[in-house]
Structures are given as structure tokens and as C-alpha cells.
Design an enzyme around this catalytic site. Structure first.
Site, mmCIF file in Angstrom:
data_model
loop_
_atom_site.group_PDB
_atom_site.id
_atom_site.type_symbol
_atom_site.label_atom_id
_atom_site.label_comp_id
_atom_site.label_asym_id
_atom_site.label_seq_id
_atom_site.Cartn_x
_atom_site.Cartn_y
_atom_site.Cartn_z
ATOM 1 N N LYS A 295 0.843 -1.217 0.000
ATOM 2 C CA LYS A 295 0.000 0.000 0.000
ATOM 3 C C LYS A 295 0.873 1.260 0.000
ATOM 4 O O LYS A 295 1.945 1.269 -0.609
ATOM 5 C CB LYS A 295 -0.953 -0.013 1.199
ATOM 6 N N HIS B 257 -8.529 -3.168 -6.485
ATOM 7 C CA HIS B 257 -8.483 -3.254 -5.018
ATOM 8 C C HIS B 257 -9.603 -2.393 -4.433
ATOM 9 O O HIS B 257 -9.923 -1.334 -4.956
ATOM 10 C CB HIS B 257 -7.114 -2.783 -4.511
ATOM 11 N N GLU C 225 -9.685 -0.453 -2.040
ATOM 12 C CA GLU C 225 -9.302 0.928 -1.702
ATOM 13 C C GLU C 225 -9.336 1.809 -2.954
ATOM 14 O O GLU C 225 -9.656 2.993 -2.872
ATOM 15 C CB GLU C 225 -7.933 0.937 -0.996
ATOM 16 N N GLU D 145 -11.355 -10.492 -1.369
ATOM 17 C CA GLU D 145 -11.035 -9.639 -0.235
ATOM 18 C C GLU D 145 -12.330 -9.000 0.278
ATOM 19 O O GLU D 145 -12.743 -7.943 -0.245
ATOM 20 C CB GLU D 145 -10.072 -8.533 -0.659
ATOM 21 N N GLY E 131 -7.802 -4.673 6.758
ATOM 22 C CA GLY E 131 -7.253 -3.723 7.725
ATOM 23 C C GLY E 131 -8.059 -3.600 9.003
ATOM 24 O O GLY E 131 -7.841 -2.675 9.785
ATOM 25 N N SER F 142 -6.887 -9.046 6.606
ATOM 26 C CA SER F 142 -6.419 -9.308 7.971
ATOM 27 C C SER F 142 -5.815 -10.698 8.144
ATOM 28 O O SER F 142 -5.976 -11.334 9.191
ATOM 29 C CB SER F 142 -7.561 -9.081 8.977
#
Ligand code: PEP
Length: 266
Positions: free
Chosen positions: A11, A95, A97, A171, A177, A216
Site C-alpha cells: 500500500k 483493489h 481501496e 477480499e 485492515g 487481515s
């Protein structure tokens, strides 16, 4: 038998000095691992450093995204050809994010898949539902739309995607996270669902495609997830920033059956 794959997603972390140390440590820690593919995806400015440090190791490296454009007036974009210049094996695509902070849609993600595979780069295509979607029982619906988008690509691109070994990363957004990984049985159910969706289009591809889990993942929960039959490895964020925790996860993936025997699966 699919070879396991563990990829670290650094990241927005790192500096020239910090990376020098972490890449050395990872190269040393992972040097004796066999029967597994391991890699790290770094911020673009450090791809040259990764190439220099990892070129003579078994560790692969890649980018965290790739432009949907080939070339031209697209300020700040980085093309697939450019990341190929730095020896990247992978590019993460879609992703969560990127989906949430940069509004990347499934349609844009699959164009990025096309750009990557045309340049000989393996896309790691991230899919997963948000917490709200999970709460509404919409996981399969969301995943289905994300996976079926791949099959909107033309036949030549799809055959290139197969050839470069397109990877799918499940994911769940609520697991990234947060310290709350998916339960192994729940993740296995989704991985199996993804494989079955792919099989409806191409049974051979479904058998070969690596579907890795991210969210995680730690040395504490890795065994119970990695031992699941449709989980072919991991995409690792936080735990990839430390060579020892990253190594522990890679080791469990490489030796799932010896190291993870007797681990609870629920
Ligand atoms: C990720 O960003 O892809 C990820 C899985 O992060 P973390 O392991 O920190 O949840």
C-alpha cells in the site's frame, strides 16, 4: 494441483531506506521456501528498487495498479508497458481501496486486466463485498457481477489472461485492515462460488485459476484459511510489512498440510 501464491501489498508504505532493509530481510527469510510463489507489490516509485534487490531471488514483484490507458495525455497514469519495463510479474487491479477512493468500477478494472495481460503481466483481480452488502446477504450477487465482468473481455484477451495466470483475490472489504478476517468456512464458500462461476465459462480455467484470500491475514489465522480446498494463497497487507510475519504466512502456505494439520476449520 495449484501452486500456492502469497503476495504482499505494501500500500502507501515505504521509503528508499526502509525498503532496502525490508527487501533484504524478505529475500533472506524466504530464500529456502519451495513449491510456492511469493511476491510483493510496491508503490510505483520503488519498482526499480524492487527489481534491483529481487532480480536474483525467487521473490516476484509487482505494482498496485495499472492504467486503463496505453499512452497519451493521462497525467499521473502509469501504463502496463511501463511496469513491465521494471520486471513486474503482477499488477493488483480493482483493489477495494481503489474502488472506494477512486471510484474504480468493474468495467474499468477489466480494462486494466486487459492492459496487464497484453503486456504479459499477471493481474491480481480483487473482488469482495462491503460490510453493508454482507449484512444484506448480497455477497454472491456482488461477487457474481465482479467475476462476470471478466467474461465481457474479448476472446484473445481471455486467452492471454489464462496464459499469464490471472489471479482472483477474494477480499471482503469488511476484513481489510480491520483485524477481523473472514471465517474459513465463509471464505471457502465464496472461493468455491467464484470457481464455479468461472467454470460456467471455462472449466479448464476454473481448475487452474488461483483464488487467493485477503483481509487481515496473520500468522495466527493463516493456517485455518489456507488449508481450505479453494483458497490458493493470500494477498497480505499489514502482515507483509514485517519480514517475519510475511515469512510465517508464506511458510504456512507452502507447507499447509504439514504445518496446518489439526487446525480448526470453522
Ligand atoms: C489488502 O490491502 O489487500 C489487505 C489484505 O490488507 P490487510 O492484510 O492489512 O487486511
Amino acid at each position: 494441483m495449484r501452486k500456492k501464491l502469497v503476495v504482499g501489498n505494501w500500500k502507501l508504505h515505504g521509503s528508499l531506506v526502509e525498503n532496502e532493509k525490508l527487501l533484504d530481510e524478505i529475500a533472506t527469510q524466504l530464500k529456502d521456501l519451495r513449491n510456492i510463489d511469493c511476491g510483493v507489490c510496491l508503490p510505483y516509485p520503488y519498482l526499480f528498487q524492487a527489481q534491483r534487490k529481487l532480480a536474483n531471488t525467487s521473490i516476484l514483484w509487482g505494482a498496485q495498479n495499472v492504467s486503463q490507458f496505453l499512452a497519451g495525455a493521462y497525467t499521473s497514469s502509469v501504463s502496463a508497458k511501463m511496469i513491465a519495463d521494471f520486471g513486474c510479474s503482477f499488477a493488483i487491479v480493482g483493489h477495494s481501496e481503489r474502488r472506494s477512493y477512486s471510484h474504480e468500477s468493474n468495467q474499468k478494472a477489466v480494462i486494466r486486466i486487459k492492459r496487464a495481460v497484453d503486456a504479459g503481466i499477471t493481474p491480481i483481480y480483487c473482488v469482495g463485498e462491503t460490510l453493508a452488502e454482507y449484512g444484506l446477504g448480497q455477497t454472491k450477487k456482488i461477487i457474481e457481477a465482479q467475476i462476470l465482468a471478466i467474461f465481457g473481455l474479448d476472446a484473445i484477451t481471455l486467452s492471454r489472461a489464462k496464459a499469464v495466470g490471472l489471479v482472483v483475490a477474494y477480499e471482503p472489504v469488511w476484513a481489510i485492515g480491520t483485524g477481523h478476517a473472514a471465517q474459513p468456512a465463509q471464505a471457502q464458500m465464496v472461493h468455491h462460488f467464484i470457481r464455479a462461476l468461472i467454470a460456467q465459462h471455462d472449466a479448464d480455467f476454473a481448475e487452474k485459476v488461483r483464488i487467493i484470500y485477503g483481509g487481515s491475514l496473520t500468522p495466527v489465522n493463516a493456517c485455518s484459511l489456507l488449508i481450505m480446498p479453494d483458497i490458493d494463497g493470500g494477498l497480505v497487507g499489514h502482515s507483509a510489512l514485517n519480514a517475519l510475519t510475511f515469512k510465517a504466512i508464506c511458510e504456512m502456505a507452502a507447507h499447509t498440510h504439514e504445518l496446518c494439520e489439526g487446525i480448526s476449520c470453522d
